[in-house]
Write an enzyme that holds these catalytic residues in place. Structure first.
Site: not given
Length: 126
Positions: A14, A17, A36-37, A97
């Protein structure tokens, strides 16, 4: 015409995005790659944001010559690993973060950025 930064995003959650939406609304950034994995995750995210380069290994995104800067949007325990690898690959780094889970991780990231002469910033909204 303004100079633009070619961004690669590591991670597809998220926060990634939200970042992608911000870059698309920017006059100075453009999305060129996502990591991405899985191939399915990279393709799904790439389709949603019209990103041309889709990588199912984070290492492949870091090797992508079109990527100038990397947004690290992995789960927190992986931030240090991928921020350091991005710096070592000569990519500028914007790390979600917390930059590291502790002082030692954060300092290792800072030192990698200094050693490889790349910009480093923690993505903190305040």
């Amino acid at each position: 015409m303004a100079e633009t930064v070619a961004w690669g995003i590591i991670g597809t959650g998220s926060i990634a995005r939200a970042f992608a939406g911000g870059v698309q609304g920017s006059a100075t950034g453009r999305l060129v790659a996502v990591g991405s994995r899985t191939p399915e995750g990279a393709d799904r995210f790439g389709d949603a944001w019209q990103i041309p380069h889709r990588h199912h290994r984070y290492e492949d995104l870091l090797a992508d010559r079109d990527v100038e800067a990397v947004y690290v949007a992995t789960p927190h325990p992986l931030h240090a690993e991928w921020a350091i690898k991005a710096a070592e690959a000569g990519k500028h780094v914007l790390c979600e973060k917390p930059m590291g889970l502790n002082h030692a991780e954060a300092m290792a990231i800072v030192e990698a950025a200094q050693r490889h002469d790349v910009f480093l910033m923690e993505a903190y909204m305040y």
